[in-house]
Design a protein around this motif. Sequence first.
Motif, PDB file in Angstrom:
ATOM      1  N   ALA A  96      -4.973   3.035   6.040  1.00  0.00           N
ATOM      2  CA  ALA A  96      -5.021   2.502   7.468  1.00  0.00           C
ATOM      3  C   ALA A  96      -3.662   2.538   7.940  1.00  0.00           C
ATOM      4  O   ALA A  96      -3.434   2.848   9.061  1.00  0.00           O
ATOM      5  CB  ALA A  96      -5.837   1.384   7.661  1.00  0.00           C
ATOM      6  N   GLU A  97      -2.547   2.122   7.133  1.00  0.00           N
ATOM      7  CA  GLU A  97      -1.374   1.887   7.672  1.00  0.00           C
ATOM      8  C   GLU A  97      -0.605   3.138   7.874  1.00  0.00           C
ATOM      9  O   GLU A  97       0.134   3.262   8.912  1.00  0.00           O
ATOM     10  CB  GLU A  97      -0.450   1.221   6.170  1.00  0.00           C
ATOM     11  N   GLY A  98      -1.022   4.054   7.134  1.00  0.00           N
ATOM     12  CA  GLY A  98      -0.610   5.861   7.383  1.00  0.00           C
ATOM     13  C   GLY A  98      -1.004   6.062   8.649  1.00  0.00           C
ATOM     14  O   GLY A  98      -0.447   6.790   9.510  1.00  0.00           O
ATOM     15  N   GLU A 127       7.757   0.103  10.201  1.00  0.00           N
ATOM     16  CA  GLU A 127       7.058  -1.039   9.397  1.00  0.00           C
ATOM     17  C   GLU A 127       5.728  -0.714   8.847  1.00  0.00           C
ATOM     18  O   GLU A 127       5.304  -1.189   7.945  1.00  0.00           O
ATOM     19  CB  GLU A 127       6.800  -2.226  10.451  1.00  0.00           C
ATOM     20  N   GLU A 128       5.155   0.467   9.588  1.00  0.00           N
ATOM     21  CA  GLU A 128       3.875   0.741   8.764  1.00  0.00           C
ATOM     22  C   GLU A 128       4.327   1.452   7.448  1.00  0.00           C
ATOM     23  O   GLU A 128       3.565   1.489   6.473  1.00  0.00           O
ATOM     24  CB  GLU A 128       3.123   1.742   9.768  1.00  0.00           C
ATOM     25  N   ASN A 129       5.347   2.223   7.400  1.00  0.00           N
ATOM     26  CA  ASN A 129       5.807   2.611   6.175  1.00  0.00           C
ATOM     27  C   ASN A 129       5.955   1.583   5.017  1.00  0.00           C
ATOM     28  O   ASN A 129       5.850   1.859   3.951  1.00  0.00           O
ATOM     29  CB  ASN A 129       7.322   3.375   6.220  1.00  0.00           C
ATOM     30  N   ILE A 130       6.756   0.283   5.609  1.00  0.00           N
ATOM     31  CA  ILE A 130       6.969  -0.610   4.575  1.00  0.00           C
ATOM     32  C   ILE A 130       5.719  -1.095   4.052  1.00  0.00           C
ATOM     33  O   ILE A 130       5.401  -1.399   2.925  1.00  0.00           O
ATOM     34  CB  ILE A 130       7.723  -1.739   5.233  1.00  0.00           C
ATOM     35  N   HIS A 131       4.347  -1.499   4.693  1.00  0.00           N
ATOM     36  CA  HIS A 131       3.170  -1.748   4.450  1.00  0.00           C
ATOM     37  C   HIS A 131       2.596  -0.752   3.621  1.00  0.00           C
ATOM     38  O   HIS A 131       1.938  -1.199   2.571  1.00  0.00           O
ATOM     39  CB  HIS A 131       2.265  -1.932   5.783  1.00  0.00           C
ATOM     40  N   ALA A 132       2.843   0.427   3.860  1.00  0.00           N
ATOM     41  CA  ALA A 132       2.249   1.360   3.031  1.00  0.00           C
ATOM     42  C   ALA A 132       2.939   1.518   1.599  1.00  0.00           C
ATOM     43  O   ALA A 132       2.259   1.468   0.344  1.00  0.00           O
ATOM     44  CB  ALA A 132       2.388   2.884   3.521  1.00  0.00           C
ATOM     45  N   MET A 199      -7.971  -1.621  16.286  1.00  0.00           N
ATOM     46  CA  MET A 199      -7.978  -1.631  14.769  1.00  0.00           C
ATOM     47  C   MET A 199      -6.837  -2.687  14.290  1.00  0.00           C
ATOM     48  O   MET A 199      -7.382  -3.661  13.539  1.00  0.00           O
ATOM     49  CB  MET A 199      -7.319  -0.211  14.831  1.00  0.00           C
ATOM     50  N   GLU A 200      -5.641  -2.676  14.580  1.00  0.00           N
ATOM     51  CA  GLU A 200      -4.985  -3.509  14.144  1.00  0.00           C
ATOM     52  C   GLU A 200      -5.276  -5.010  14.580  1.00  0.00           C
ATOM     53  O   GLU A 200      -5.020  -5.959  13.930  1.00  0.00           O
ATOM     54  CB  GLU A 200      -3.241  -3.129  14.589  1.00  0.00           C
ATOM     55  N   GLY A 201      -5.717  -4.948  15.876  1.00  0.00           N
ATOM     56  CA  GLY A 201      -6.001  -6.384  16.369  1.00  0.00           C
ATOM     57  C   GLY A 201      -7.211  -7.105  15.729  1.00  0.00           C
ATOM     58  O   GLY A 201      -7.291  -8.373  16.086  1.00  0.00           O
ATOM     59  N   GLN A 203      -9.994  -5.040  13.411  1.00  0.00           N
ATOM     60  CA  GLN A 203     -10.589  -4.655  12.103  1.00  0.00           C
ATOM     61  C   GLN A 203      -9.768  -4.814  10.954  1.00  0.00           C
ATOM     62  O   GLN A 203     -10.054  -4.738   9.854  1.00  0.00           O
ATOM     63  CB  GLN A 203     -10.798  -2.963  12.312  1.00  0.00           C
ATOM     64  N   PHE A 204      -8.296  -4.981  11.235  1.00  0.00           N
ATOM     65  CA  PHE A 204      -7.517  -5.681  10.138  1.00  0.00           C
ATOM     66  C   PHE A 204      -7.964  -7.123   9.613  1.00  0.00           C
ATOM     67  O   PHE A 204      -7.533  -7.575   8.510  1.00  0.00           O
ATOM     68  CB  PHE A 204      -6.026  -5.319  10.486  1.00  0.00           C
ATOM     69  N   TYR A 205      -8.500  -7.707  10.468  1.00  0.00           N
ATOM     70  CA  TYR A 205      -8.663  -9.261  10.422  1.00  0.00           C
ATOM     71  C   TYR A 205      -9.586  -9.559   9.327  1.00  0.00           C
ATOM     72  O   TYR A 205      -9.833 -10.728   8.719  1.00  0.00           O
ATOM     73  CB  TYR A 205      -8.680  -9.969  11.536  1.00  0.00           C
ATOM     74  N   TYR A 229       3.367 -11.552   5.201  1.00  0.00           N
ATOM     75  CA  TYR A 229       4.495 -10.613   6.193  1.00  0.00           C
ATOM     76  C   TYR A 229       3.789  -9.514   6.785  1.00  0.00           C
ATOM     77  O   TYR A 229       4.181  -9.319   7.947  1.00  0.00           O
ATOM     78  CB  TYR A 229       5.529  -9.952   5.014  1.00  0.00           C
ATOM     79  N   THR A 230       2.986  -8.781   6.355  1.00  0.00           N
ATOM     80  CA  THR A 230       2.320  -7.758   6.999  1.00  0.00           C
ATOM     81  C   THR A 230       1.575  -8.322   8.291  1.00  0.00           C
ATOM     82  O   THR A 230       1.599  -7.851   9.246  1.00  0.00           O
ATOM     83  CB  THR A 230       1.152  -7.150   6.269  1.00  0.00           C
ATOM     84  N   LEU A 231       0.726  -9.545   8.249  1.00  0.00           N
ATOM     85  CA  LEU A 231       0.030 -10.027   9.131  1.00  0.00           C
ATOM     86  C   LEU A 231       0.915 -10.382  10.347  1.00  0.00           C
ATOM     87  O   LEU A 231       0.751 -10.233  11.591  1.00  0.00           O
ATOM     88  CB  LEU A 231      -0.719 -11.237   8.642  1.00  0.00           C
ATOM     89  N   ASP A 233       3.844  -9.114  10.936  1.00  0.00           N
ATOM     90  CA  ASP A 233       4.160  -7.798  11.554  1.00  0.00           C
ATOM     91  C   ASP A 233       3.088  -7.192  12.509  1.00  0.00           C
ATOM     92  O   ASP A 233       3.379  -6.640  13.416  1.00  0.00           O
ATOM     93  CB  ASP A 233       4.531  -6.450  10.570  1.00  0.00           C
ATOM     94  N   GLU A 234       2.001  -7.578  12.036  1.00  0.00           N
ATOM     95  CA  GLU A 234       0.730  -6.903  12.913  1.00  0.00           C
ATOM     96  C   GLU A 234       0.689  -7.430  14.091  1.00  0.00           C
ATOM     97  O   GLU A 234       0.448  -6.946  15.226  1.00  0.00           O
ATOM     98  CB  GLU A 234      -0.383  -6.953  12.134  1.00  0.00           C
ATOM     99  N   SER A 235       1.040  -8.788  14.223  1.00  0.00           N
ATOM    100  CA  SER A 235       0.981  -9.637  15.374  1.00  0.00           C
ATOM    101  C   SER A 235       1.836  -8.892  16.391  1.00  0.00           C
ATOM    102  O   SER A 235       1.587  -8.994  17.574  1.00  0.00           O
ATOM    103  CB  SER A 235       1.427 -11.009  15.257  1.00  0.00           C
ATOM    104  N   ASN A 236       3.367  -8.581  16.014  1.00  0.00           N
ATOM    105  CA  ASN A 236       4.285  -7.758  16.938  1.00  0.00           C
ATOM    106  C   ASN A 236       3.575  -6.750  17.305  1.00  0.00           C
ATOM    107  O   ASN A 236       3.877  -6.036  18.636  1.00  0.00           O
ATOM    108  CB  ASN A 236       5.644  -7.556  16.225  1.00  0.00           C
ATOM    109  N   HIS A 237       2.726  -5.695  16.467  1.00  0.00           N
ATOM    110  CA  HIS A 237       2.294  -4.331  16.767  1.00  0.00           C
ATOM    111  C   HIS A 237       1.127  -4.656  17.894  1.00  0.00           C
ATOM    112  O   HIS A 237       1.141  -3.979  18.808  1.00  0.00           O
ATOM    113  CB  HIS A 237       1.649  -3.720  15.336  1.00  0.00           C
ATOM    114  N   ILE A 238       0.382  -5.742  17.645  1.00  0.00           N
ATOM    115  CA  ILE A 238      -0.620  -5.990  18.567  1.00  0.00           C
ATOM    116  C   ILE A 238       0.022  -6.298  20.050  1.00  0.00           C
ATOM    117  O   ILE A 238      -0.461  -5.737  21.087  1.00  0.00           O
ATOM    118  CB  ILE A 238      -1.530  -7.091  18.188  1.00  0.00           C
TER     119      ILE A 238
HETATM  120 MN    MN Z   1       0.712  -2.313   9.452  1.00  0.00          MN
END
Ligand code: MN
Length: 360
Positions: A96-98, A127-132, A199-201, A203-205, A229-231, A233-238
């Motif tokens: 999913a991150e990729g 940041e998705e690269n960091i998560h992957a 998805m990020e908002g 289905q990730f939860y 940490y990922t979560l 970051d996801e808050s910022n992505h959303i």
């Molecule tokens: Mn991510």
Amino acid sequence: MEKSFKIGPREFVLDQDKAEEAYAAKRVINGRKTETFNLLPLKYQWAYDLYRTMKANHWEPEDIQMQKDIELWQGSELSDVERWIIRMGIGYFSAAEGIVGDNIIHVVRELVTAPELKLVLGRHAHEENIHADSLLYMISSLGINPHECEAMFEQIPTIQRKNDFVNRTSHDLRRDVDMTDPENKKLLARNIFVFGQCMEGTQFYGLFGMILSLYRQNKFPGIGQMFRYTLRDESNHIELFRNLFMDLISENMEIWTPDFKAELVETMREAVALEKDFIRDCLPVSSIGLNADEFCQYIDYIADYRLEGIGLDKLNPGVQNPFPWLSEAINMKKEQNFFEGKVTEYQKASALVTADDDEL
Ligand code: MN
Ligand code: FE
């Protein structure tokens, strides 16, 4: 209004009106074409502010100790379900991150035109690269066979269906598209809605909640920390995709029709159904603090929170959050109190730090 600078024998004339014209031509889409990445003057101030918040939250997987997680994984006290949740978490997210990063680079960042939007989207993709990378670090620390992770997104139908659901909103935008065509504008708006809010908002939860529930029971402190940490970051992505969506709509109001709104709500309904099927695969039997029905209810709750956030009708008005302990996690752009733990900030004290950085 012109301003001239005389330096020795030469004179340079700068025309502010021309600069203001360029500023006025900044748009989410169909703005002025520029190869010179003119960030200033900023039109989308939120994008620059968010970029700064995101980089202040920078983290690296290798900074996290995995020793306790490794001992737990190798020991005998874990239940089958607890092990399965970790495998599903690593298996789902490593695909999913990729997918998210790829869609940013090849679709969204290609189609938006304002440089400050491209700036923050570049950080998002990184940041998705960091998560992957963090998932690779978990896989190698625990000694999980990497082929098993690959097999999960090829062979577990509920993961496949979640991936297909997002990828299909991306295919038609991976070519030269005429962004003045309202149908293409809708495709992009839908893509931004699907990736950010569905998805990020949402289905990730399911998995975020399960893994943080284990973490709350003092299991997998390293993996739990990485997911925190990922979560964050996801808050910022959303938030990024929510703002991008709102600005895209407000600059292209002709697409914001009752039909299109209804279509988006139906898309969220589909996302929720896919996530509930996936949750039942993650939790075929209940475990301490982990019950599939409660996680499904949590997804209903979050989906409505996302719909409301962009002014759409809720699917389940009045549904309660079954996990009050997780409530802060929904939107923790710069959280500090979650589980009382201190989240490391990589932010350097510098002249650039202003008071509004601390408002959350
Ligand atoms: Mn991510
Ligand atoms: Fe993300």
